[in-house]
Design an enzyme around this catalytic site. Structure first.
Site, PDB file in Angstrom:
ATOM      1  N   ASP A   1       0.856  -1.186   0.000  1.00 21.45           N
ATOM      2  CA  ASP A   1       0.000   0.000   0.000  1.00 21.45           C
ATOM      3  C   ASP A   1       0.893   1.238   0.000  1.00 21.45           C
ATOM      4  O   ASP A   1       1.904   1.279   0.713  1.00 21.45           O
ATOM      5  CB  ASP A   1      -0.884  -0.023   1.265  1.00 21.45           C
ATOM      6  N   MET A   2       0.517   2.226  -0.771  1.00 18.47           N
ATOM      7  CA  MET A   2       1.328   3.450  -0.863  1.00 18.47           C
ATOM      8  C   MET A   2       1.459   4.159   0.480  1.00 18.47           C
ATOM      9  O   MET A   2       2.394   4.926   0.693  1.00 18.47           O
ATOM     10  CB  MET A   2       0.714   4.417  -1.883  1.00 18.47           C
TER      11      MET A   2
ATOM     12  N   GLN B   1      -5.121   8.412  -5.183  1.00 21.51           N
ATOM     13  CA  GLN B   1      -6.527   8.787  -5.024  1.00 21.51           C
ATOM     14  C   GLN B   1      -6.689   9.828  -6.130  1.00 21.51           C
ATOM     15  O   GLN B   1      -6.324  10.991  -5.955  1.00 21.51           O
ATOM     16  CB  GLN B   1      -6.770   9.362  -3.623  1.00 21.51           C
TER      17      GLN B   1
ATOM     18  N   THR C   1       0.365  15.492 -13.325  1.00 21.83           N
ATOM     19  CA  THR C   1      -0.922  15.801 -13.956  1.00 21.83           C
ATOM     20  C   THR C   1      -1.091  17.274 -14.318  1.00 21.83           C
ATOM     21  O   THR C   1      -0.560  18.168 -13.642  1.00 21.83           O
ATOM     22  CB  THR C   1      -2.066  15.402 -12.987  1.00 21.83           C
TER      23      THR C   1
ATOM     24  N   TYR D   1      -6.300  17.456  -4.558  1.00 17.73           N
ATOM     25  CA  TYR D   1      -5.638  16.512  -5.472  1.00 17.73           C
ATOM     26  C   TYR D   1      -4.474  17.192  -6.193  1.00 17.73           C
ATOM     27  O   TYR D   1      -3.344  16.691  -6.206  1.00 17.73           O
ATOM     28  CB  TYR D   1      -6.659  15.977  -6.491  1.00 17.73           C
TER      29      TYR D   1
ATOM     30  N   ARG E   1     -12.077   3.605 -18.252  1.00 15.66           N
ATOM     31  CA  ARG E   1     -11.997   4.769 -17.373  1.00 15.66           C
ATOM     32  C   ARG E   1     -12.963   4.550 -16.209  1.00 15.66           C
ATOM     33  O   ARG E   1     -14.077   4.022 -16.406  1.00 15.66           O
ATOM     34  CB  ARG E   1     -12.410   6.005 -18.176  1.00 15.66           C
TER      35      ARG E   1
ATOM     36  N   GLU F   1      -3.588  18.865 -13.667  1.00  9.92           N
ATOM     37  CA  GLU F   1      -4.274  19.514 -12.540  1.00  9.92           C
ATOM     38  C   GLU F   1      -3.322  20.388 -11.731  1.00  9.92           C
ATOM     39  O   GLU F   1      -3.756  21.253 -10.973  1.00  9.92           O
ATOM     40  CB  GLU F   1      -4.926  18.469 -11.630  1.00  9.92           C
TER      41      GLU F   1
ATOM     42  N   LYS G   1      -0.318  16.501  -5.829  1.00  9.02           N
ATOM     43  CA  LYS G   1       0.513  16.088  -6.965  1.00  9.02           C
ATOM     44  C   LYS G   1       1.689  17.055  -7.186  1.00  9.02           C
ATOM     45  O   LYS G   1       2.710  16.665  -7.744  1.00  9.02           O
ATOM     46  CB  LYS G   1      -0.345  15.979  -8.226  1.00  9.02           C
TER      47      LYS G   1
HETATM   48  P1  NAP Z   1      -7.234   5.280 -11.389  1.00  5.32           P
HETATM   49  O1  NAP Z   1      -8.005   4.541 -12.414  1.00  5.32           O
HETATM   50  O2  NAP Z   1      -7.956   6.017 -10.314  1.00  5.32           O
HETATM   51  O3  NAP Z   1      -6.247   4.216 -10.704  1.00  5.32           O
HETATM   52  C1  NAP Z   1      -5.545   4.518  -9.542  1.00  5.32           C
HETATM   53  C2  NAP Z   1      -5.043   3.244  -8.906  1.00  5.32           C
HETATM   54  O4  NAP Z   1      -4.353   3.589  -7.688  1.00  5.32           O
HETATM   55  C3  NAP Z   1      -6.133   2.240  -8.523  1.00  5.32           C
HETATM   56  O5  NAP Z   1      -5.796   0.970  -9.032  1.00  5.32           O
HETATM   57  C4  NAP Z   1      -6.084   2.239  -7.001  1.00  5.32           C
HETATM   58  O6  NAP Z   1      -6.305   0.996  -6.415  1.00  5.32           O
HETATM   59  C5  NAP Z   1      -4.641   2.609  -6.729  1.00  5.32           C
HETATM   60  N1  NAP Z   1      -4.479   3.095  -5.358  1.00  5.32           N
HETATM   61  C6  NAP Z   1      -5.189   4.067  -4.738  1.00  5.32           C
HETATM   62  N2  NAP Z   1      -4.772   4.197  -3.457  1.00  5.32           N
HETATM   63  C7  NAP Z   1      -3.792   3.288  -3.271  1.00  5.32           C
HETATM   64  C8  NAP Z   1      -2.973   2.941  -2.169  1.00  5.32           C
HETATM   65  N3  NAP Z   1      -3.102   3.545  -0.986  1.00  5.32           N
HETATM   66  N4  NAP Z   1      -2.038   1.976  -2.333  1.00  5.32           N
HETATM   67  C9  NAP Z   1      -1.920   1.328  -3.510  1.00  5.32           C
HETATM   68  N5  NAP Z   1      -2.672   1.608  -4.606  1.00  5.32           N
HETATM   69  C10 NAP Z   1      -3.587   2.581  -4.477  1.00  5.32           C
HETATM   70  O7  NAP Z   1      -6.235   6.320 -12.071  1.00  5.32           O
HETATM   71  P2  NAP Z   1      -5.708   6.369 -13.595  1.00  5.32           P
HETATM   72  O8  NAP Z   1      -6.665   7.166 -14.402  1.00  5.32           O
HETATM   73  O9  NAP Z   1      -5.305   5.018 -14.029  1.00  5.32           O
HETATM   74  O10 NAP Z   1      -4.427   7.306 -13.426  1.00  5.32           O
HETATM   75  C11 NAP Z   1      -3.156   6.746 -13.127  1.00  5.32           C
HETATM   76  C12 NAP Z   1      -2.295   7.799 -12.481  1.00  5.32           C
HETATM   77  O11 NAP Z   1      -2.146   8.903 -13.359  1.00  5.32           O
HETATM   78  C13 NAP Z   1      -2.845   8.386 -11.191  1.00  5.32           C
HETATM   79  O12 NAP Z   1      -1.740   8.676 -10.352  1.00  5.32           O
HETATM   80  C14 NAP Z   1      -3.509   9.677 -11.607  1.00  5.32           C
HETATM   81  O13 NAP Z   1      -3.523  10.607 -10.542  1.00  5.32           O
HETATM   82  C15 NAP Z   1      -2.576  10.106 -12.722  1.00  5.32           C
HETATM   83  N6  NAP Z   1      -3.157  10.902 -13.797  1.00  5.32           N
HETATM   84  C16 NAP Z   1      -4.269  10.465 -14.447  1.00  5.32           C
HETATM   85  C17 NAP Z   1      -4.770  11.194 -15.505  1.00  5.32           C
HETATM   86  C18 NAP Z   1      -5.976  10.734 -16.282  1.00  5.32           C
HETATM   87  O14 NAP Z   1      -6.545  11.533 -17.013  1.00  5.32           O
HETATM   88  N7  NAP Z   1      -6.341   9.462 -16.198  1.00  5.32           N
HETATM   89  C19 NAP Z   1      -4.117  12.362 -15.915  1.00  5.32           C
HETATM   90  C20 NAP Z   1      -2.972  12.760 -15.242  1.00  5.32           C
HETATM   91  C21 NAP Z   1      -2.479  12.015 -14.194  1.00  5.32           C
HETATM   92  P3  NAP Z   1      -7.763   0.331  -6.245  1.00  5.32           P
HETATM   93  O15 NAP Z   1      -8.079  -0.199  -7.606  1.00  5.32           O
HETATM   94  O16 NAP Z   1      -7.510  -0.705  -5.232  1.00  5.32           O
HETATM   95  O17 NAP Z   1      -8.696   1.419  -5.829  1.00  5.32           O
HETATM   96  O1  F7E Z   2     -13.841  16.093 -14.623  1.00  3.72           O
HETATM   97  C1  F7E Z   2     -16.573  18.511 -15.037  1.00  3.72           C
HETATM   98  C2  F7E Z   2     -15.636  18.652 -13.853  1.00  3.72           C
HETATM   99  O2  F7E Z   2     -13.678  14.200 -13.025  1.00  3.72           O
HETATM  100  C3  F7E Z   2     -13.608  16.790 -15.828  1.00  3.72           C
HETATM  101  C4  F7E Z   2      -8.443  12.876 -13.305  1.00  3.72           C
HETATM  102  O3  F7E Z   2      -8.011  11.764 -14.051  1.00  3.72           O
HETATM  103  O4  F7E Z   2      -7.922  14.366 -15.098  1.00  3.72           O
HETATM  104  C5  F7E Z   2      -8.963  13.939 -14.243  1.00  3.72           C
HETATM  105  O5  F7E Z   2      -9.444  15.022 -13.467  1.00  3.72           O
HETATM  106  C6  F7E Z   2     -14.433  18.070 -15.849  1.00  3.72           C
HETATM  107  C7  F7E Z   2     -14.330  18.910 -14.578  1.00  3.72           C
HETATM  108  O6  F7E Z   2     -11.689  14.827 -14.484  1.00  3.72           O
HETATM  109  C8  F7E Z   2     -19.337  16.410 -14.010  1.00  3.72           C
HETATM  110  O7  F7E Z   2     -16.061  19.709 -12.993  1.00  3.72           O
HETATM  111  C9  F7E Z   2     -19.088  18.285 -15.056  1.00  3.72           C
HETATM  112  O8  F7E Z   2     -14.223  20.245 -14.934  1.00  3.72           O
HETATM  113  O9  F7E Z   2     -13.584  13.729 -15.507  1.00  3.72           O
HETATM  114  P1  F7E Z   2     -13.231  14.626 -14.389  1.00  3.72           P
HETATM  115  P2  F7E Z   2     -10.679  15.927 -13.894  1.00  3.72           P
HETATM  116  O10 F7E Z   2     -11.216  16.565 -12.691  1.00  3.72           O
HETATM  117  O11 F7E Z   2     -10.307  16.815 -15.031  1.00  3.72           O
HETATM  118  C10 F7E Z   2      -6.782  14.933 -14.441  1.00  3.72           C
HETATM  119  C11 F7E Z   2      -5.775  15.307 -15.491  1.00  3.72           C
HETATM  120  C12 F7E Z   2      -6.257  14.066 -13.368  1.00  3.72           C
HETATM  121  O12 F7E Z   2      -5.070  14.059 -13.073  1.00  3.72           O
HETATM  122  C13 F7E Z   2      -7.265  13.406 -12.488  1.00  3.72           C
HETATM  123  O13 F7E Z   2      -6.690  12.298 -11.797  1.00  3.72           O
HETATM  124  O14 F7E Z   2     -15.813  17.712 -15.942  1.00  3.72           O
HETATM  125  N1  F7E Z   2     -17.848  17.831 -14.741  1.00  3.72           N
HETATM  126  N2  F7E Z   2     -20.017  17.426 -14.606  1.00  3.72           N
HETATM  127  C14 F7E Z   2     -17.969  16.660 -14.094  1.00  3.72           C
HETATM  128  N3  F7E Z   2     -17.042  15.822 -13.619  1.00  3.72           N
HETATM  129  C15 F7E Z   2     -17.474  14.671 -13.027  1.00  3.72           C
HETATM  130  N4  F7E Z   2     -16.575  13.780 -12.571  1.00  3.72           N
HETATM  131  N5  F7E Z   2     -18.818  14.381 -12.896  1.00  3.72           N
HETATM  132  C16 F7E Z   2     -19.775  15.212 -13.383  1.00  3.72           C
HETATM  133  O15 F7E Z   2     -20.979  14.941 -13.273  1.00  3.72           O
END
Ligand code: NAP
Ligand code: F7E
Length: 327
Positions: A59-60, A84, A126, A151, A186, A128, A155
């Site tokens: 666990d992280m 998270q 990210t 978040y 996703r 973000e 990061k």
């Molecule tokens: P995700 O689907 O939310 O996957 C995150 C993973 O982290 C899950 O498998 C989760 O485990 C695991 N995790 C959470 N807490 C943990 C802990 N305490 N110890 C060990 N594992 C833990 O995220 P993703 O979309 O694949 O993104 C991958 C990474 O890229 C993340 O760090 C995210 O912040 C970053 N990121 C994502 C995006 C995007 O658009 N997808 C963009 C920029 C950066 P469980 O399955 O057990 O919950």
């Molecule tokens: O929201 C708007 C919301 O939750 C995108 C993560 O992977 O990318 C992700 O973060 C936008 C936001 O992603 C709803 O307010 C409207 O403006 O899909 P999201 P996120 O917040 O951009 C970044 C790069 C990461 O690193 C993060 O880990 O959509 N929005 N209506 C909504 N968003 C959600 N979730 N649900 C709604 O109903």
């Protein structure tokens, strides 16, 4: 000798795509699993690789588990994808978000420093982190950070700790500053998948409305399968560095909604979409759009899947998934 890699976040979205890519390249892949009564292997199953990964429990937030994993496996490459990662939950669970996303990275970097200093380390940074900040409507590696959520703040710590271990201990530690990337696996809470799943349910008569928050934010959305290729390339470079990975295009949430409904053959999307303040955030990131010149030039990376192709892929996959369930 097979190359070895440790992938944290193996059950999430990016973990399975990256593991598949690494397995195809002949790597032995260790996947970090946190302890669960019933872990969900569905995303790995979707890509057909659930039996090909070597799972390790840890666990992280538990530094000793990471120390022993790194000591025992000494992987050549460590991809830290665990987080998270849901921005919306990070206000309610700010401490947990910080423990996993910030301190978790420090634990992993310490484990590498003590037990495997030649391991190459990738940190999932990210867009973000940019939050409100941009230069003429665009973000790149030189744009200052102004995160808007716990978040994003968590990061920023992890980003700088990665840079600091590189500068202090000469560890090959790099940040990929990835903009939003999506896929059929996703998480369902994220807006793209929430929309494509909702559209599929509406199309099949299983649901008659889709409740969303703010439709105005703009995001630079790409395909996760393309982005994991960039992660791998970042660790194959001659020197460690930090890269923006994006498409260079930005679209509003509303555009995503319109195109998703259209992909399912529904043109009057307004009939189905309700705005709901429960899905609005205390502070919003209004606009993200990345400049990828550095990644193109230094890594030879470019996204392949377009915005329209991504939406069509996700809507189609959700319709197929629901039809299969109903059979
Ligand atoms: P995700 O689907 O939310 O996957 C995150 C993973 O982290 C899950 O498998 C989760 O485990 C695991 N995790 C959470 N807490 C943990 C802990 N305490 N110890 C060990 N594992 C833990 O995220 P993703 O979309 O694949 O993104 C991958 C990474 O890229 C993340 O760090 C995210 O912040 C970053 N990121 C994502 C995006 C995007 O658009 N997808 C963009 C920029 C950066 P469980 O399955 O057990 O919950
Ligand atoms: O929201 C708007 C919301 O939750 C995108 C993560 O992977 O990318 C992700 O973060 C936008 C936001 O992603 C709803 O307010 C409207 O403006 O899909 P999201 P996120 O917040 O951009 C970044 C790069 C990461 O690193 C993060 O880990 O959509 N929005 N209506 C909504 N968003 C959600 N979730 N649900 C709604 O109903």
């Amino acid at each position: 000798m097979k190359k070895t890699a440790l992938v944290t976040g193996i059950l999430g979205q990016d973990g399975p795509y990256l593991a598949k890519l690494l397995l195809e390249k002949g790597y032995k892949v260790y996947g970090l699993l946190r302890r669960y009564s019933t872990p969900g292997f569905g995303n790995l199953e979707y890509l057909g690789i659930e039996h090909d990964v070597d799972y390790i429990e840890g666990d992280m937030t538990d530094e000793s588990s990471l120390l022993s994993i790194i000591k025992n496996t000494r992987p050549q490459e460590v991809y830290n994808l665990a987080a998270q990662s849901f921005v919306g939950s990070s206000w309610e669970q700010a401490k947990l978000t910080t423990e996993v996303n910030s301190l978790g990275v420090l634990h992993l970097l310490n484990a590498i420093k003590y037990f495997s200093p030649t391991s190459r380390f990738y940190q999932a940074s990210t867009s973000e982190m940019f939050g409100l900040s941009h230069e003429n409507g665009i973000q790149d590696e030189n744009t200052p950070f102004h995160p808007r959520s716990p978040y994003g703040v968590s990061k920023v710590y992890a980003y700088w700790m990665t840079v600091n271990f590189r500068e202090s201990y000469n560890i090959f530690a790099s940040n990929g500053i990835l903009f939003n990337h999506e896929s059929p696996i996703r998480g369902i809470q994220f807006v793209t998948r929430k929309i494509t799943d909702g559209v599929a349910r509406i199309k099949l008569g299983l649901q008659n409305e889709l409740r969303l928050g703010n439709l105005d934010p703009q995001r630079d959305w790409g395909f996760a399968g393309d982005y994991v290729e960039a992660m791998h390339l970042i660790l194959q470079a001659d020197t460690p560095d930090d890269y923006v990975i994006a498409t260079g295009e930005t679209h509003t949430v509303q555009e995503f909604v319109e195109k998703a409904f259209a992909a399912a053959g529904i043109l009057d999307w307004k009939k189905y979409v309700q705005t709901d303040p429960r899905f609005q955030r205390p502070a919003e990131v209004p606009m993200l759009k990345g400049r990828i010149d550095k990644a193109v030039k230094q890594l030879g990376w470019k996204p392949k899947v377009s915005f329209d192709e991504l939406i069509t892929m996700m809507v189609k996959a959700d319709i197929e998934r629901l039809e299969k369930k109903a059979r």
